[in-house]
Write a protein that holds these residues in place. Sequence first.
Motif, PDB file in Angstrom:
ATOM      1  N   MET A  11       7.338 -14.591  -7.446  1.00 51.70           N
ATOM      2  CA  MET A  11       7.519 -13.244  -6.891  1.00 51.70           C
ATOM      3  C   MET A  11       6.686 -13.096  -5.626  1.00 51.70           C
ATOM      4  O   MET A  11       5.475 -13.323  -5.634  1.00 51.70           O
ATOM      5  CB  MET A  11       7.075 -12.193  -7.916  1.00 51.70           C
ATOM      6  N   ASP A  12       7.339 -12.764  -4.484  1.00 57.52           N
ATOM      7  CA  ASP A  12       6.668 -12.603  -3.207  1.00 57.52           C
ATOM      8  C   ASP A  12       5.935 -11.268  -3.197  1.00 57.52           C
ATOM      9  O   ASP A  12       6.553 -10.215  -3.337  1.00 57.52           O
ATOM     10  CB  ASP A  12       7.701 -12.665  -2.088  1.00 57.52           C
ATOM     11  N   LEU A  13       4.618 -11.326  -3.005  1.00 61.23           N
ATOM     12  CA  LEU A  13       3.829 -10.102  -3.038  1.00 61.23           C
ATOM     13  C   LEU A  13       3.195  -9.778  -1.698  1.00 61.23           C
ATOM     14  O   LEU A  13       2.180  -9.099  -1.637  1.00 61.23           O
ATOM     15  CB  LEU A  13       2.771 -10.184  -4.134  1.00 61.23           C
ATOM     16  N   ASP A  14       3.768 -10.284  -0.606  1.00 61.20           N
ATOM     17  CA  ASP A  14       3.365  -9.792   0.700  1.00 61.20           C
ATOM     18  C   ASP A  14       3.847  -8.354   0.844  1.00 61.20           C
ATOM     19  O   ASP A  14       4.950  -8.011   0.415  1.00 61.20           O
ATOM     20  CB  ASP A  14       3.991 -10.646   1.812  1.00 61.20           C
ATOM     21  N   PHE A  15       3.011  -7.501   1.450  1.00 56.83           N
ATOM     22  CA  PHE A  15       3.381  -6.105   1.605  1.00 56.83           C
ATOM     23  C   PHE A  15       3.637  -5.782   3.069  1.00 56.83           C
ATOM     24  O   PHE A  15       2.807  -6.048   3.935  1.00 56.83           O
ATOM     25  CB  PHE A  15       2.292  -5.189   1.046  1.00 56.83           C
ATOM     26  N   ILE A  16       4.795  -5.201   3.314  1.00 62.68           N
ATOM     27  CA  ILE A  16       5.219  -4.782   4.648  1.00 62.68           C
ATOM     28  C   ILE A  16       5.006  -3.276   4.765  1.00 62.68           C
ATOM     29  O   ILE A  16       5.174  -2.544   3.783  1.00 62.68           O
ATOM     30  CB  ILE A  16       6.705  -5.139   4.868  1.00 62.68           C
ATOM     31  N   TYR A  17       4.647  -2.801   5.973  1.00 61.66           N
ATOM     32  CA  TYR A  17       4.515  -1.361   6.180  1.00 61.66           C
ATOM     33  C   TYR A  17       5.427  -0.917   7.309  1.00 61.66           C
ATOM     34  O   TYR A  17       5.852  -1.713   8.161  1.00 61.66           O
ATOM     35  CB  TYR A  17       3.062  -0.972   6.453  1.00 61.66           C
ATOM     36  N   THR A  18       5.748   0.383   7.298  1.00 60.76           N
ATOM     37  CA  THR A  18       6.632   0.956   8.309  1.00 60.76           C
ATOM     38  C   THR A  18       5.938   2.118   9.011  1.00 60.76           C
ATOM     39  O   THR A  18       4.863   2.571   8.594  1.00 60.76           O
ATOM     40  CB  THR A  18       7.935   1.486   7.671  1.00 60.76           C
ATOM     41  N   ASP A  19       6.602   2.622  10.042  1.00 60.53           N
ATOM     42  CA  ASP A  19       6.176   3.900  10.608  1.00 60.53           C
ATOM     43  C   ASP A  19       6.873   5.026   9.841  1.00 60.53           C
ATOM     44  O   ASP A  19       7.559   4.778   8.844  1.00 60.53           O
ATOM     45  CB  ASP A  19       6.457   3.954  12.114  1.00 60.53           C
ATOM     46  N   SER A  20       6.734   6.245  10.301  1.00 59.85           N
ATOM     47  CA  SER A  20       7.296   7.388   9.572  1.00 59.85           C
ATOM     48  C   SER A  20       8.824   7.448   9.654  1.00 59.85           C
ATOM     49  O   SER A  20       9.444   8.229   8.938  1.00 59.85           O
ATOM     50  CB  SER A  20       6.692   8.696  10.092  1.00 59.85           C
ATOM     51  N   ASN A  21       9.409   6.624  10.513  1.00 58.13           N
ATOM     52  CA  ASN A  21      10.873   6.526  10.593  1.00 58.13           C
ATOM     53  C   ASN A  21      11.400   5.344   9.785  1.00 58.13           C
ATOM     54  O   ASN A  21      12.572   4.974   9.926  1.00 58.13           O
ATOM     55  CB  ASN A  21      11.314   6.403  12.053  1.00 58.13           C
ATOM     56  N   TYR A  22      10.548   4.745   8.983  1.00 52.53           N
ATOM     57  CA  TYR A  22      10.882   3.619   8.106  1.00 52.53           C
ATOM     58  C   TYR A  22      11.208   2.339   8.888  1.00 52.53           C
ATOM     59  O   TYR A  22      11.870   1.443   8.364  1.00 52.53           O
ATOM     60  CB  TYR A  22      12.052   3.949   7.174  1.00 52.53           C
ATOM     61  N   ILE A  23      10.715   2.221  10.111  1.00 56.87           N
ATOM     62  CA  ILE A  23      10.903   1.005  10.901  1.00 56.87           C
ATOM     63  C   ILE A  23       9.732   0.067  10.632  1.00 56.87           C
ATOM     64  O   ILE A  23       8.554   0.464  10.757  1.00 56.87           O
ATOM     65  CB  ILE A  23      10.991   1.329  12.402  1.00 56.87           C
ATOM     66  N   GLU A  24      10.024  -1.160  10.230  1.00 62.50           N
ATOM     67  CA  GLU A  24       8.987  -2.117   9.869  1.00 62.50           C
ATOM     68  C   GLU A  24       8.060  -2.404  11.048  1.00 62.50           C
ATOM     69  O   GLU A  24       8.510  -2.591  12.180  1.00 62.50           O
ATOM     70  CB  GLU A  24       9.612  -3.418   9.365  1.00 62.50           C
ATOM     71  N   GLN A  25       6.756  -2.446  10.734  1.00 50.94           N
ATOM     72  CA  GLN A  25       5.741  -2.673  11.756  1.00 50.94           C
ATOM     73  C   GLN A  25       4.958  -3.965  11.564  1.00 50.94           C
ATOM     74  O   GLN A  25       4.392  -4.497  12.516  1.00 50.94           O
ATOM     75  CB  GLN A  25       4.754  -1.494  11.778  1.00 50.94           C
ATOM     76  N   GLY A  26       4.885  -4.463  10.343  1.00 51.18           N
ATOM     77  CA  GLY A  26       4.126  -5.684  10.100  1.00 51.18           C
ATOM     78  C   GLY A  26       3.686  -5.777   8.654  1.00 51.18           C
ATOM     79  O   GLY A  26       4.168  -5.043   7.787  1.00 51.18           O
ATOM     80  N   TYR A  27       2.732  -6.687   8.407  1.00 51.53           N
ATOM     81  CA  TYR A  27       2.225  -6.925   7.059  1.00 51.53           C
ATOM     82  C   TYR A  27       0.851  -6.288   6.898  1.00 51.53           C
ATOM     83  O   TYR A  27       0.013  -6.315   7.825  1.00 51.53           O
ATOM     84  CB  TYR A  27       2.115  -8.421   6.779  1.00 51.53           C
ATOM     85  N   LEU A  28       0.598  -5.710   5.731  1.00 48.35           N
ATOM     86  CA  LEU A  28      -0.734  -5.189   5.424  1.00 48.35           C
ATOM     87  C   LEU A  28      -1.741  -6.324   5.380  1.00 48.35           C
ATOM     88  O   LEU A  28      -1.462  -7.409   4.854  1.00 48.35           O
ATOM     89  CB  LEU A  28      -0.725  -4.462   4.080  1.00 48.35           C
ATOM     90  N   LYS A  29      -2.939  -6.058   5.912  1.00 46.56           N
ATOM     91  CA  LYS A  29      -4.017  -7.044   5.894  1.00 46.56           C
ATOM     92  C   LYS A  29      -5.321  -6.343   5.545  1.00 46.56           C
ATOM     93  O   LYS A  29      -5.470  -5.133   5.741  1.00 46.56           O
ATOM     94  CB  LYS A  29      -4.148  -7.724   7.255  1.00 46.56           C
ATOM     95  N   ASN A  30      -6.266  -7.119   5.021  1.00 46.50           N
ATOM     96  CA  ASN A  30      -7.609  -6.607   4.723  1.00 46.50           C
ATOM     97  C   ASN A  30      -7.534  -5.273   3.970  1.00 46.50           C
ATOM     98  O   ASN A  30      -8.096  -4.263   4.387  1.00 46.50           O
ATOM     99  CB  ASN A  30      -8.422  -6.455   6.011  1.00 46.50           C
ATOM    100  N   SER A  31      -6.851  -5.332   2.843  1.00 46.84           N
ATOM    101  CA  SER A  31      -6.578  -4.125   2.057  1.00 46.84           C
ATOM    102  C   SER A  31      -6.752  -4.420   0.575  1.00 46.84           C
ATOM    103  O   SER A  31      -6.743  -5.574   0.144  1.00 46.84           O
ATOM    104  CB  SER A  31      -5.137  -3.637   2.302  1.00 46.84           C
ATOM    105  N   SER A  32      -6.872  -3.355  -0.209  1.00 45.46           N
ATOM    106  CA  SER A  32      -6.834  -3.481  -1.664  1.00 45.46           C
ATOM    107  C   SER A  32      -5.901  -2.406  -2.199  1.00 45.46           C
ATOM    108  O   SER A  32      -5.882  -1.281  -1.692  1.00 45.46           O
ATOM    109  CB  SER A  32      -8.228  -3.347  -2.280  1.00 45.46           C
ATOM    110  N   LEU A  33      -5.136  -2.768  -3.214  1.00 46.65           N
ATOM    111  CA  LEU A  33      -4.084  -1.900  -3.720  1.00 46.65           C
ATOM    112  C   LEU A  33      -4.195  -1.739  -5.219  1.00 46.65           C
ATOM    113  O   LEU A  33      -4.385  -2.707  -5.948  1.00 46.65           O
ATOM    114  CB  LEU A  33      -2.711  -2.503  -3.375  1.00 46.65           C
ATOM    115  N   ASP A  34      -4.070  -0.510  -5.679  1.00 47.95           N
ATOM    116  CA  ASP A  34      -3.986  -0.184  -7.112  1.00 47.95           C
ATOM    117  C   ASP A  34      -2.751   0.688  -7.273  1.00 47.95           C
ATOM    118  O   ASP A  34      -2.727   1.835  -6.835  1.00 47.95           O
ATOM    119  CB  ASP A  34      -5.253   0.557  -7.553  1.00 47.95           C
ATOM    120  N   ILE A  35      -1.702   0.138  -7.909  1.00 49.02           N
ATOM    121  CA  ILE A  35      -0.424   0.838  -8.007  1.00 49.02           C
ATOM    122  C   ILE A  35       0.078   0.812  -9.449  1.00 49.02           C
ATOM    123  O   ILE A  35      -0.035  -0.207 -10.124  1.00 49.02           O
ATOM    124  CB  ILE A  35       0.608   0.211  -7.034  1.00 49.02           C
TER     125      ILE A  35
END
Length: 333
Positions: free
Chosen positions: A1-25
């Motif tokens: 399972m690919d767990l790279d996380f992509i982020y977008t702007d507020s118009n849902y346009i992809e901007q890149g990959y999250l880096k130097n982060s921690s996630l609790d979901i």
Amino acid sequence: MDLDFIYTDSNYIEQGYLKNSSLDIEVGKYGDATNDYQLEVSVSSWDREFDKGSLFFSNESEFGGIVEGKKVDTSKNTITFSGSTFRGILEKEYVQPSNGQAYFNASGEANTLINTLIKDRFGSLFCVDNVGLSDITVNYQIRDINLLEALEKMLSKADIPSRLDINFYDGQVHLQAIPIVDLSELLQYDNSYGVTMIAETPANSYNHILCLGKGELTERLRVNLYLQNDSSWSTSENSKFKGLSRKTYLYNNTTEEDTSKLIESGIDSCEKANGTESISVNFTTDEASLFDIVGAKEEITGLSFKQPITKKILKATITSSITTAKFEYKVGD
């Protein structure tokens, strides 16, 4: 399972990959899981395009959500984003009956009904796959409950008990009905796995429900339900729970005149009051889907049963990619 996380702007346009982060979901059954997240990002790695209204996601999974709030901590030089997961977004809408109708009657093929209930509530962000093609038939009446709870209940009571599958890919949240899989013979967890387990058996659970509906005196709608040995409820008395062993739960709904609805609501209310036997298990890999049924046994108490997975928590530390990831599953309500 690919767990790279992509982020977008507020118009849902992809901007890149999250880096130097921690996630609790956390994702899961309505009322059991919070269906929200916290994402902590280093200020030095924060792209200002990622802000309120933006999305983040791991492709071909339901791990992701929308940014609704943020908090800056200058002592740690971090920004913590928070908001709803895609499953949590569904909780914000409610299913109401049409004018003049007591209930929304969800009857027909499952994906067609999901598509009808989703409508254009979320613009183009959500879509439904395999409309008309599921071979799953539902027949459920819905009134004034949130969309996630409505979909869960509708699918669980289908002719083939099913779950709501959620996956993000191609820029959209894809929904469809999937039959629930019984993995209890394949995934039977016990202490020998070396995983953390918390087993709980509620004390003095109710085993008799007195359901009272609409009406006065002898005209009052009245149903007695008794817990059976297989944990179901019926109107047949169970000799196992008599005398000192009986514990009665009173469910009182003076507006309900439909017997089947009174029974369903009474059982739901009692089971919430009861709590259930549960086992919480921590895993290091993603081995099963929400609502799949697994077996579990805790050796100290001897507690053993099979139950659906009702909650999944992902905790991850992200550098240029996922460096550590831990999944925690909760089994049972």
